[in-house]
Motif scaffolding. Structure first.
Motif, short mmCIF file in Angstrom:
data_model
loop_
_atom_site.label_atom_id
_atom_site.label_comp_id
_atom_site.label_asym_id
_atom_site.label_seq_id
_atom_site.Cartn_x
_atom_site.Cartn_y
_atom_site.Cartn_z
N THR A 51 1.84 81.48 15.01
CA THR A 51 1.90 81.94 16.38
C THR A 51 1.34 83.34 16.49
N SER A 52 0.73 83.63 17.62
CA SER A 52 0.23 84.97 17.89
C SER A 52 1.39 85.90 18.23
N ASP A 53 1.10 87.18 18.34
CA ASP A 53 2.15 88.13 18.72
C ASP A 53 2.71 87.81 20.09
N SER A 54 1.87 87.41 21.00
CA SER A 54 2.34 87.09 22.35
C SER A 54 3.17 85.82 22.40
N GLY A 55 2.99 84.97 21.38
CA GLY A 55 3.66 83.67 21.39
C GLY A 55 2.96 82.64 22.24
N LEU A 56 1.89 83.06 22.92
CA LEU A 56 1.20 82.14 23.83
C LEU A 56 0.22 81.23 23.10
N ARG A 57 -0.19 81.64 21.94
CA ARG A 57 -1.13 80.83 21.16
C ARG A 57 -0.43 80.39 19.88
N THR A 58 -0.51 79.09 19.61
CA THR A 58 0.12 78.52 18.43
C THR A 58 -0.82 77.52 17.78
N ALA A 59 -0.58 77.24 16.52
CA ALA A 59 -1.35 76.26 15.77
C ALA A 59 -0.42 75.51 14.83
N TYR A 60 -0.77 74.26 14.57
CA TYR A 60 0.07 73.42 13.72
C TYR A 60 -0.79 72.63 12.74
N ALA A 61 -0.21 72.36 11.59
CA ALA A 61 -0.85 71.42 10.67
C ALA A 61 -0.84 70.04 11.32
N ASP A 62 -1.88 69.26 11.03
CA ASP A 62 -1.96 67.92 11.60
C ASP A 62 -0.74 67.08 11.26
N SER A 63 -0.19 67.30 10.08
CA SER A 63 0.93 66.48 9.61
C SER A 63 2.21 66.72 10.41
N VAL A 64 2.28 67.81 11.16
CA VAL A 64 3.53 68.12 11.88
C VAL A 64 3.34 68.18 13.39
N GLY A 66 3.30 67.48 17.11
CA GLY A 66 4.13 66.59 17.90
C GLY A 66 5.56 66.46 17.40
N ARG A 67 5.82 66.99 16.20
CA ARG A 67 7.18 66.92 15.64
C ARG A 67 7.81 68.30 15.49
N PHE A 68 7.00 69.29 15.18
CA PHE A 68 7.50 70.66 14.94
C PHE A 68 7.07 71.57 16.07
N ALA A 69 7.87 72.61 16.31
CA ALA A 69 7.52 73.59 17.34
C ALA A 69 7.92 74.98 16.86
N ILE A 70 7.00 75.92 16.98
CA ILE A 70 7.27 77.31 16.62
C ILE A 70 7.51 78.11 17.90
N SER A 71 8.48 79.00 17.85
CA SER A 71 8.78 79.81 19.03
C SER A 71 9.31 81.17 18.58
N ARG A 72 9.31 82.12 19.52
CA ARG A 72 9.74 83.48 19.20
C ARG A 72 10.78 83.94 20.21
N ASP A 73 11.70 84.75 19.71
CA ASP A 73 12.68 85.45 20.55
C ASP A 73 12.47 86.93 20.27
N TYR A 74 11.82 87.64 21.20
CA TYR A 74 11.47 89.03 20.95
C TYR A 74 12.70 89.92 20.93
N ARG A 75 13.67 89.59 21.75
CA ARG A 75 14.87 90.44 21.77
C ARG A 75 15.59 90.40 20.44
N LYS A 76 15.63 89.20 19.83
CA LYS A 76 16.31 89.05 18.54
C LYS A 76 15.36 89.29 17.37
N LYS A 77 14.06 89.54 17.67
CA LYS A 77 13.06 89.75 16.61
C LYS A 77 13.09 88.59 15.62
N THR A 78 13.10 87.42 16.17
CA THR A 78 13.24 86.20 15.36
C THR A 78 12.20 85.17 15.78
N VAL A 79 11.70 84.42 14.80
CA VAL A 79 10.84 83.29 15.08
C VAL A 79 11.52 82.04 14.54
N TYR A 80 11.35 80.95 15.24
CA TYR A 80 12.02 79.71 14.89
C TYR A 80 10.99 78.62 14.60
#
Length: 127
Positions: A51-64, A66-80
């Motif tokens: 994921t980019s710093d903004s969280g607006l741009r993401t990329a995934y391996a083909d194998s995942v 539609g099944r996996f999702a990356i996201s960020r919580d800036y307040r908690k300084k955490t990525v999921y």
């Protein structure tokens, strides 16, 4: 310096879901792109999602896609990484990686791009 720490791994049955988290501390005033990688025994480390710093741009391996999702919580300084419809072949140690960047919209595919890494968290999917 940044400190990176993953959590949330574990054992899950095939078809189940799991969410792993990555907390970043230290020099958090900078922009940073983040990625999740995984490494299974006997295999090379591979990108799972990025994921980019903004969280607006993401990329995934083909194998995942539609099944996996990356996201960020800036307040908690955490990525999921939310992992759904898990398969036995998803079994691996999952690593969080951080790259300090000056571009809020760029994500990075290669492990060599990232300077800061967590210790990894084991995800095991039973059949």
């Amino acid at each position: 310096q940044l400190q990176v720490e993953e959590s949330g791994g574990g054992l899950v049955q095939a078809g189940g879901s799991l969410r792993v988290s990555c907390a970043v501390s230290g020099r958090t005033a900078s922009m940073y792109a983040m990625g999740w990688f995984r490494q299974a025994p006997g295999k090379e480390r591979e990108l799972v999602a990025a994921t980019s710093d903004s969280g607006l741009r993401t990329a995934y391996a083909d194998s995942v896609k539609g099944r996996f999702a990356i996201s960020r919580d800036y307040r908690k300084k955490t990525v999921y990484l939310q992992m759904n419809s898990l398969k036995p072949e998803d079994t691996a140690v999952y690593y969080c990686a951080v790259k300090i960047t000056y571009n809020s919209e760029t994500y990075y595919y290669t492990a060599q791009s990232y300077a800061y890494w967590g210790q990894g968290t084991q995800v095991t999917v039973s059949s």
